[in-house]
Write a protein that holds these residues in place. Structure first.
Motif, PDB file in Angstrom:
ATOM      1  N   GLY A 159       8.567  15.074   8.879  1.00  0.00           N
ATOM      2  CA  GLY A 159       9.883  14.583   8.486  1.00  0.00           C
ATOM      3  C   GLY A 159       9.928  14.089   7.053  1.00  0.00           C
ATOM      4  N   THR A 160      11.143  13.769   6.631  1.00  0.00           N
ATOM      5  CA  THR A 160      11.362  13.286   5.267  1.00  0.00           C
ATOM      6  C   THR A 160      10.655  11.959   5.038  1.00  0.00           C
ATOM      7  OG1 THR A 160      13.533  14.353   5.323  1.00  0.00           O
ATOM      8  CG2 THR A 160      13.161  12.765   3.580  1.00  0.00           C
ATOM      9  N   GLN A 161      10.636  11.100   6.046  1.00  0.00           N
ATOM     10  CA  GLN A 161       9.958   9.800   5.894  1.00  0.00           C
ATOM     11  C   GLN A 161       8.473   9.978   5.608  1.00  0.00           C
ATOM     12  OE1 GLN A 161      10.855   7.797   9.539  1.00  0.00           O
ATOM     13  NE2 GLN A 161      12.818   7.025   8.792  1.00  0.00           N
ATOM     14  N   TYR A 162       7.852  10.971   6.235  1.00  0.00           N
ATOM     15  CA  TYR A 162       6.435  11.226   5.982  1.00  0.00           C
ATOM     16  C   TYR A 162       6.226  11.607   4.524  1.00  0.00           C
ATOM     17  CZ  TYR A 162       1.909  13.531   5.915  1.00  0.00           C
ATOM     18  OH  TYR A 162       0.633  13.900   5.582  1.00  0.00           O
ATOM     19  N   PHE A 163       7.072  12.509   4.030  1.00  0.00           N
ATOM     20  CA  PHE A 163       6.898  12.980   2.655  1.00  0.00           C
ATOM     21  C   PHE A 163       7.267  11.918   1.639  1.00  0.00           C
ATOM     22  CE2 PHE A 163       7.277  17.287   4.665  1.00  0.00           C
ATOM     23  CZ  PHE A 163       5.991  17.693   4.351  1.00  0.00           C
ATOM     24  N   VAL A 164       8.180  10.996   1.981  1.00  0.00           N
ATOM     25  CA  VAL A 164       8.473   9.887   1.077  1.00  0.00           C
ATOM     26  C   VAL A 164       7.245   8.991   0.947  1.00  0.00           C
ATOM     27  CG1 VAL A 164       9.848   7.766   0.832  1.00  0.00           C
ATOM     28  CG2 VAL A 164      10.971   9.919   1.411  1.00  0.00           C
ATOM     29  N   ALA A 165       6.524   8.810   2.040  1.00  0.00           N
ATOM     30  CA  ALA A 165       5.310   7.984   2.013  1.00  0.00           C
ATOM     31  C   ALA A 165       4.134   8.717   1.378  1.00  0.00           C
ATOM     32  CB  ALA A 165       4.950   7.557   3.429  1.00  0.00           C
ATOM     33  N   HIS A 166       4.142  10.056   1.415  1.00  0.00           N
ATOM     34  CA  HIS A 166       3.045  10.860   0.868  1.00  0.00           C
ATOM     35  C   HIS A 166       3.614  11.821  -0.181  1.00  0.00           C
ATOM     36  CE1 HIS A 166       1.790   9.665   4.950  1.00  0.00           C
ATOM     37  NE2 HIS A 166       0.628   9.453   4.365  1.00  0.00           N
ATOM     38  N   VAL A 167       3.863  11.291  -1.380  1.00  0.00           N
ATOM     39  CA  VAL A 167       4.529  12.051  -2.434  1.00  0.00           C
ATOM     40  C   VAL A 167       3.688  13.230  -2.887  1.00  0.00           C
ATOM     41  CG1 VAL A 167       5.538  11.887  -4.738  1.00  0.00           C
ATOM     42  CG2 VAL A 167       5.700   9.966  -3.172  1.00  0.00           C
ATOM     43  N   ASP A 168       2.386  13.033  -3.021  1.00  0.00           N
ATOM     44  CA  ASP A 168       1.527  14.126  -3.482  1.00  0.00           C
ATOM     45  C   ASP A 168       1.554  15.302  -2.510  1.00  0.00           C
ATOM     46  OD1 ASP A 168       0.294  12.509  -1.615  1.00  0.00           O
ATOM     47  OD2 ASP A 168      -1.723  12.871  -2.383  1.00  0.00           O
ATOM     48  N   GLU A 169       1.585  15.027  -1.220  1.00  0.00           N
ATOM     49  CA  GLU A 169       1.669  16.085  -0.213  1.00  0.00           C
ATOM     50  C   GLU A 169       3.017  16.804  -0.308  1.00  0.00           C
ATOM     51  OE1 GLU A 169       0.404  18.496   2.928  1.00  0.00           O
ATOM     52  OE2 GLU A 169      -0.746  17.061   1.757  1.00  0.00           O
ATOM     53  N   ALA A 170       4.085  16.054  -0.553  1.00  0.00           N
ATOM     54  CA  ALA A 170       5.417  16.660  -0.696  1.00  0.00           C
ATOM     55  C   ALA A 170       5.447  17.589  -1.901  1.00  0.00           C
ATOM     56  CB  ALA A 170       6.480  15.578  -0.834  1.00  0.00           C
ATOM     57  N   GLN A 171       4.838  17.179  -2.993  1.00  0.00           N
ATOM     58  CA  GLN A 171       4.814  18.025  -4.189  1.00  0.00           C
ATOM     59  C   GLN A 171       3.999  19.297  -3.948  1.00  0.00           C
ATOM     60  OE1 GLN A 171       3.394  15.175  -7.028  1.00  0.00           O
ATOM     61  NE2 GLN A 171       5.464  14.442  -7.506  1.00  0.00           N
ATOM     62  N   ARG A 172       2.899  19.179  -3.199  1.00  0.00           N
ATOM     63  CA  ARG A 172       2.108  20.377  -2.864  1.00  0.00           C
ATOM     64  C   ARG A 172       2.906  21.341  -1.988  1.00  0.00           C
ATOM     65  NH1 ARG A 172      -2.599  17.828  -0.334  1.00  0.00           N
ATOM     66  NH2 ARG A 172      -2.530  15.994  -1.606  1.00  0.00           N
ATOM     67  N   VAL A 173       3.628  20.787  -1.020  1.00  0.00           N
ATOM     68  CA  VAL A 173       4.410  21.643  -0.118  1.00  0.00           C
ATOM     69  C   VAL A 173       5.529  22.340  -0.881  1.00  0.00           C
ATOM     70  CG1 VAL A 173       5.980  21.616   1.865  1.00  0.00           C
ATOM     71  CG2 VAL A 173       3.832  20.377   1.974  1.00  0.00           C
ATOM     72  N   VAL A 174       6.218  21.611  -1.765  1.00  0.00           N
ATOM     73  CA  VAL A 174       7.304  22.222  -2.540  1.00  0.00           C
ATOM     74  C   VAL A 174       6.746  23.310  -3.458  1.00  0.00           C
ATOM     75  CG1 VAL A 174       9.008  21.764  -4.354  1.00  0.00           C
ATOM     76  CG2 VAL A 174       8.851  20.268  -2.384  1.00  0.00           C
ATOM     77  N   ALA A 175       5.600  23.056  -4.078  1.00  0.00           N
ATOM     78  CA  ALA A 175       4.982  24.086  -4.920  1.00  0.00           C
ATOM     79  C   ALA A 175       4.601  25.304  -4.084  1.00  0.00           C
ATOM     80  CB  ALA A 175       3.751  23.519  -5.631  1.00  0.00           C
ATOM     81  N   GLY A 176       4.094  25.087  -2.881  1.00  0.00           N
ATOM     82  CA  GLY A 176       3.761  26.195  -1.986  1.00  0.00           C
ATOM     83  C   GLY A 176       4.998  26.951  -1.537  1.00  0.00           C
ATOM     84  N   CYS A 177       6.103  26.258  -1.363  1.00  0.00           N
ATOM     85  CA  CYS A 177       7.354  26.926  -0.981  1.00  0.00           C
ATOM     86  C   CYS A 177       7.866  27.805  -2.115  1.00  0.00           C
ATOM     87  CB  CYS A 177       8.420  25.896  -0.613  1.00  0.00           C
ATOM     88  SG  CYS A 177       8.054  25.006   0.914  1.00  0.00           S
ATOM     89  N   ARG A 178       7.700  27.324  -3.337  1.00  0.00           N
ATOM     90  CA  ARG A 178       8.184  28.099  -4.494  1.00  0.00           C
ATOM     91  C   ARG A 178       7.372  29.374  -4.694  1.00  0.00           C
ATOM     92  NH1 ARG A 178       9.128  22.865  -8.140  1.00  0.00           N
ATOM     93  NH2 ARG A 178      11.187  22.333  -7.321  1.00  0.00           N
ATOM     94  N   ASP A 179       6.051  29.308  -4.463  1.00  0.00           N
ATOM     95  CA  ASP A 179       5.257  30.531  -4.654  1.00  0.00           C
ATOM     96  C   ASP A 179       5.139  31.360  -3.376  1.00  0.00           C
ATOM     97  OD1 ASP A 179       3.327  29.275  -3.110  1.00  0.00           O
ATOM     98  OD2 ASP A 179       1.919  28.955  -4.745  1.00  0.00           O
ATOM     99  N   SER A 184       3.711  30.548  -0.330  1.00  0.00           N
ATOM    100  CA  SER A 184       2.588  30.351   0.586  1.00  0.00           C
ATOM    101  C   SER A 184       2.945  29.431   1.758  1.00  0.00           C
ATOM    102  CB  SER A 184       1.380  29.790  -0.171  1.00  0.00           C
ATOM    103  OG  SER A 184       1.682  28.531  -0.722  1.00  0.00           O
ATOM    104  N   VAL A 185       4.005  28.630   1.616  1.00  0.00           N
ATOM    105  CA  VAL A 185       4.441  27.736   2.684  1.00  0.00           C
ATOM    106  C   VAL A 185       5.871  28.102   3.062  1.00  0.00           C
ATOM    107  CG1 VAL A 185       4.884  25.338   3.335  1.00  0.00           C
ATOM    108  CG2 VAL A 185       2.963  25.883   1.841  1.00  0.00           C
TER     109      VAL A 185
END
Length: 102
Positions: free
Chosen positions: A52-72, A74-75
């Protein structure tokens, strides 16, 4: 026997009965002990549901990795949108703090 006396006797009998039942309940039906209670394991560890969004708000680095993976590419899936929403919320909070001087 007067009617008032009968009412008092009935009330006393009911009170004694309720008190006796209340006091003998632990003997008749004891409370469950810790060895009988089972606790389910956390479902998050084995779940395939998107975080959920709350998880990614607490784990910003993980959210940035997931967004980068979505753009290329891989996610895929629901985590792309929730991670992006979390980053938007974090950016908005930072802008608000800068604007208000906090």
């Amino acid at each position: 026997m007067k009617p008032d006396k009968a009412v008092v006797i009935v009330l006393v009998a009911l009170s004694v009965g309720f008190a006796g039942g209340f006091l003998s309940r632990p003997i008749i039906s004891p409370a469950p002990t810790a060895d009988r209670i089972t606790v389910a394991a956390p479902a998050r560890l084995t779940s395939n549901e998107p975080r959920g969004t709350q998880y990614f708000v607490a784990h910003v680095d993980e959210a940035q990795r997931v967004v980068a993976g979505c753009r290329d590419g891989s996610v895929r899936g629901g985590e792309c949108t929730t991670a992006e929403e979390a980053i938007i919320k974090i950016d908005a909070e930072e802008r608000r703090r800068k604007f208000l001087g906090n």
